[in-house]
Design a protein around this motif. Structure first.
Motif, PDB file in Angstrom:
ATOM      1  N   PRO A   1       4.228  -0.855  -0.251  1.00 28.03           N
ATOM      2  CA  PRO A   1       5.476  -0.470  -0.809  1.00 28.03           C
ATOM      3  C   PRO A   1       5.586  -0.971  -2.149  1.00 28.03           C
ATOM      4  N   LYS A   2       5.097  -1.915  -2.614  1.00 23.33           N
ATOM      5  CA  LYS A   2       5.326  -2.413  -4.074  1.00 23.33           C
ATOM      6  C   LYS A   2       4.354  -1.594  -4.918  1.00 23.33           C
ATOM      7  N   ALA A   3       3.137  -1.248  -4.451  1.00 26.21           N
ATOM      8  CA  ALA A   3       2.465  -0.367  -5.439  1.00 26.21           C
ATOM      9  C   ALA A   3       3.088   1.156  -5.524  1.00 26.21           C
ATOM     10  N   LEU A   4       3.783   1.752  -4.343  1.00 25.22           N
ATOM     11  CA  LEU A   4       4.438   3.114  -4.219  1.00 25.22           C
ATOM     12  C   LEU A   4       5.617   2.783  -5.194  1.00 25.22           C
ATOM     13  N   LEU A   5       6.254   1.770  -5.267  1.00 24.93           N
ATOM     14  CA  LEU A   5       7.641   1.748  -6.251  1.00 24.93           C
ATOM     15  C   LEU A   5       7.060   1.893  -7.281  1.00 24.93           C
ATOM     16  N   ILE A   6       6.112   1.053  -7.986  1.00 25.13           N
ATOM     17  CA  ILE A   6       5.648   0.926  -9.220  1.00 25.13           C
ATOM     18  C   ILE A   6       4.869   2.391  -9.724  1.00 25.13           C
TER      19      ILE A   6
END
Length: 83
Positions: free
Chosen positions: A3-8
């Protein structure tokens, strides 16, 4: 993809799409459209720009790459809209 990579990834796409919309006047597509244009622009830039020897890295480099690709994409879209 976590989720963090997707948000970035979405944030970089949104910023790049917004920046491209500001540079290429009259071709903004709203928030969702700008995210899509920024992400597609990032793929386009990732395909075109490494041959030029631009060694950008980090989040700022990602935004610059994506913005350049989004600008190219908006110019192409604008050209086909005029036809």
């Amino acid at each position: 993809m976590d989720p963090k990579a997707l948000l970035i990834w979405l944030l970089v796409g949104a910023v790049a799409g917004w920046l491209a919309g500001q540079i290429v006047k009259g071709h903004g597509f709203g928030l969702i459209g700008n995210i899509v244009v920024g992400i597609v622009g990032a793929f386009l830039a990732g395909w075109l720009l490494p041959g030029l020897g631009l060694g950008l890295s980090g989040i700022v480099g990602s935004i610059v790459y994506a913005a350049i690709g989004a600008i190219i994409l908006l110019v192409i879209i604008g050209f086909f809209k005029r036809l």
